[in-house]
Write a protein that holds these residues in place. Sequence first.
Motif, PDB file in Angstrom:
ATOM      1  N   ALA A   1       0.841  -1.203   0.000  1.00  0.00           N
ATOM      2  CA  ALA A   1       0.000   0.000   0.000  1.00  0.00           C
ATOM      3  C   ALA A   1       0.873   1.248   0.000  1.00  0.00           C
ATOM      4  N   ILE A   2       1.943   1.222   0.781  1.00  0.00           N
ATOM      5  CA  ILE A   2       2.876   2.350   0.824  1.00  0.00           C
ATOM      6  C   ILE A   2       3.553   2.506  -0.534  1.00  0.00           C
ATOM      7  N   PHE A   3       3.982   1.387  -1.123  1.00  0.00           N
ATOM      8  CA  PHE A   3       4.613   1.410  -2.443  1.00  0.00           C
ATOM      9  C   PHE A   3       3.655   1.979  -3.484  1.00  0.00           C
ATOM     10  N   THR A   4       2.405   1.562  -3.446  1.00  0.00           N
ATOM     11  CA  THR A   4       1.411   2.050  -4.407  1.00  0.00           C
ATOM     12  C   THR A   4       1.235   3.555  -4.310  1.00  0.00           C
ATOM     13  N   LEU A   5       1.160   4.081  -3.099  1.00  0.00           N
ATOM     14  CA  LEU A   5       1.046   5.527  -2.919  1.00  0.00           C
ATOM     15  C   LEU A   5       2.247   6.236  -3.535  1.00  0.00           C
ATOM     16  N   ALA A   6       3.449   5.767  -3.243  1.00  0.00           N
ATOM     17  CA  ALA A   6       4.662   6.393  -3.768  1.00  0.00           C
ATOM     18  C   ALA A   6       4.721   6.293  -5.288  1.00  0.00           C
ATOM     19  N   ASP A   7       4.380   5.142  -5.829  1.00  0.00           N
ATOM     20  CA  ASP A   7       4.419   4.928  -7.278  1.00  0.00           C
ATOM     21  C   ASP A   7       3.428   5.835  -8.004  1.00  0.00           C
ATOM     22  N   TYR A   8       2.259   5.987  -7.449  1.00  0.00           N
ATOM     23  CA  TYR A   8       1.245   6.844  -8.076  1.00  0.00           C
ATOM     24  C   TYR A   8       1.663   8.314  -8.008  1.00  0.00           C
TER      25      TYR A   8
ATOM     26  N   ALA B   1      12.113   0.768  -9.805  1.00  0.00           N
ATOM     27  CA  ALA B   1      11.724   1.458  -8.572  1.00  0.00           C
ATOM     28  C   ALA B   1      12.220   0.647  -7.388  1.00  0.00           C
ATOM     29  N   THR B   2      12.678   1.360  -6.375  1.00  0.00           N
ATOM     30  CA  THR B   2      13.082   0.726  -5.125  1.00  0.00           C
ATOM     31  C   THR B   2      12.479   1.523  -3.980  1.00  0.00           C
ATOM     32  N   ILE B   3      12.275   0.849  -2.874  1.00  0.00           N
ATOM     33  CA  ILE B   3      11.715   1.524  -1.712  1.00  0.00           C
ATOM     34  C   ILE B   3      12.441   1.028  -0.465  1.00  0.00           C
ATOM     35  N   THR B   4      12.655   1.942   0.460  1.00  0.00           N
ATOM     36  CA  THR B   4      13.217   1.618   1.762  1.00  0.00           C
ATOM     37  C   THR B   4      12.215   2.075   2.816  1.00  0.00           C
ATOM     38  N   TYR B   5      11.866   1.164   3.710  1.00  0.00           N
ATOM     39  CA  TYR B   5      10.903   1.469   4.769  1.00  0.00           C
ATOM     40  C   TYR B   5      11.663   1.825   6.044  1.00  0.00           C
ATOM     41  N   PHE B   6      11.229   2.889   6.716  1.00  0.00           N
ATOM     42  CA  PHE B   6      11.909   3.363   7.905  1.00  0.00           C
ATOM     43  C   PHE B   6      11.116   3.160   9.188  1.00  0.00           C
TER      44      PHE B   6
ATOM     45  N   SER C   1      14.489   9.788 -16.746  1.00  0.00           N
ATOM     46  CA  SER C   1      14.372  10.704 -15.614  1.00  0.00           C
ATOM     47  C   SER C   1      14.492   9.927 -14.306  1.00  0.00           C
ATOM     48  N   GLY C   2      14.882  10.636 -13.268  1.00  0.00           N
ATOM     49  CA  GLY C   2      14.983  10.043 -11.941  1.00  0.00           C
ATOM     50  C   GLY C   2      14.149  10.842 -10.956  1.00  0.00           C
ATOM     51  N   TYR C   3      13.449  10.150 -10.084  1.00  0.00           N
ATOM     52  CA  TYR C   3      12.569  10.784  -9.097  1.00  0.00           C
ATOM     53  C   TYR C   3      12.808  10.190  -7.728  1.00  0.00           C
ATOM     54  N   GLU C   4      12.534  11.008  -6.713  1.00  0.00           N
ATOM     55  CA  GLU C   4      12.544  10.548  -5.333  1.00  0.00           C
ATOM     56  C   GLU C   4      11.210  10.908  -4.707  1.00  0.00           C
ATOM     57  N   VAL C   5      10.648   9.964  -3.985  1.00  0.00           N
ATOM     58  CA  VAL C   5       9.362  10.182  -3.326  1.00  0.00           C
ATOM     59  C   VAL C   5       9.532   9.888  -1.837  1.00  0.00           C
ATOM     60  N   SER C   6       9.154  10.850  -1.016  1.00  0.00           N
ATOM     61  CA  SER C   6       9.136  10.646   0.429  1.00  0.00           C
ATOM     62  C   SER C   6       7.704  10.344   0.848  1.00  0.00           C
ATOM     63  N   VAL C   7       7.540   9.297   1.650  1.00  0.00           N
ATOM     64  CA  VAL C   7       6.233   8.950   2.202  1.00  0.00           C
ATOM     65  C   VAL C   7       6.270   9.293   3.679  1.00  0.00           C
ATOM     66  N   LEU C   8       5.321  10.098   4.111  1.00  0.00           N
ATOM     67  CA  LEU C   8       5.263  10.603   5.482  1.00  0.00           C
ATOM     68  C   LEU C   8       3.967  10.193   6.150  1.00  0.00           C
ATOM     69  N   ASP C   9       3.999  10.071   7.460  1.00  0.00           N
ATOM     70  CA  ASP C   9       2.763   9.755   8.186  1.00  0.00           C
ATOM     71  C   ASP C   9       2.079  11.051   8.639  1.00  0.00           C
TER      72      ASP C   9
ATOM     73  N   ASN D   1       2.136  12.579  11.378  1.00  0.00           N
ATOM     74  CA  ASN D   1       3.017  13.458  12.144  1.00  0.00           C
ATOM     75  C   ASN D   1       4.131  14.049  11.284  1.00  0.00           C
ATOM     76  N   ARG D   2       4.100  13.729  10.006  1.00  0.00           N
ATOM     77  CA  ARG D   2       5.130  14.158   9.036  1.00  0.00           C
ATOM     78  C   ARG D   2       6.475  13.492   9.300  1.00  0.00           C
ATOM     79  N   ASP D   3       6.441  12.316   9.932  1.00  0.00           N
ATOM     80  CA  ASP D   3       7.646  11.517  10.106  1.00  0.00           C
ATOM     81  C   ASP D   3       7.845  10.644   8.872  1.00  0.00           C
ATOM     82  N   LEU D   4       9.107  10.438   8.487  1.00  0.00           N
ATOM     83  CA  LEU D   4       9.423   9.647   7.298  1.00  0.00           C
ATOM     84  C   LEU D   4       9.083   8.182   7.524  1.00  0.00           C
ATOM     85  N   VAL D   5       8.257   7.642   6.649  1.00  0.00           N
ATOM     86  CA  VAL D   5       7.854   6.239   6.683  1.00  0.00           C
ATOM     87  C   VAL D   5       8.668   5.442   5.674  1.00  0.00           C
ATOM     88  N   ALA D   6       8.864   6.021   4.473  1.00  0.00           N
ATOM     89  CA  ALA D   6       9.585   5.319   3.410  1.00  0.00           C
ATOM     90  C   ALA D   6      10.150   6.322   2.415  1.00  0.00           C
TER      91      ALA D   6
END
Length: 132
Positions: free
Chosen positions: A51-58, A76-81, A103-111, A113-118
């Motif tokens: 689900a987290i990956f899907t959000l970032a990918d979209y 695509a690669t993802i690291t979960y924190f 092209s290259g992109y970076e996506v931050s996924v936050l919760d 509280n705005r803490d980094l999730v992935a």
Amino acid sequence: MEEKPVCFTGRDHFAEYVGIEITEAGPGYAVARMPIRSCHKNGVGRVQGGAIFTLADYCFAAASNTEDESTLGLSATITYFGAPVGDVLYAEAKVLSAKKKISGYEVSVLDENRDLVARFSAVGYSRKRRAE
């Protein structure tokens, strides 16, 4: 003025199904949100990595596609924190490099509280959009 992601608005049925909403988008940048529902959770009650990956990918897709160019993901690669806190996840995509085709992109996924999730990294291949 906010640009809407032309090729995705109302056309990505899976993103709609999982509840992802693009809140801001323009060339090389996008922000998305996804309310966490029970269907996003795994067997131990945490938000499922897919689900987290899907959000970032979209979010990557919204940032990398334009009215005249279609970008397809090459890798695509993802690291979960950590497990997210709260009821909403947010994603923010930014272009790192945009050449003629690659092209290259970076996506931050936050919760909530705005803490980094992935952190999600993607490489895309762009081509001129065909007339529909």
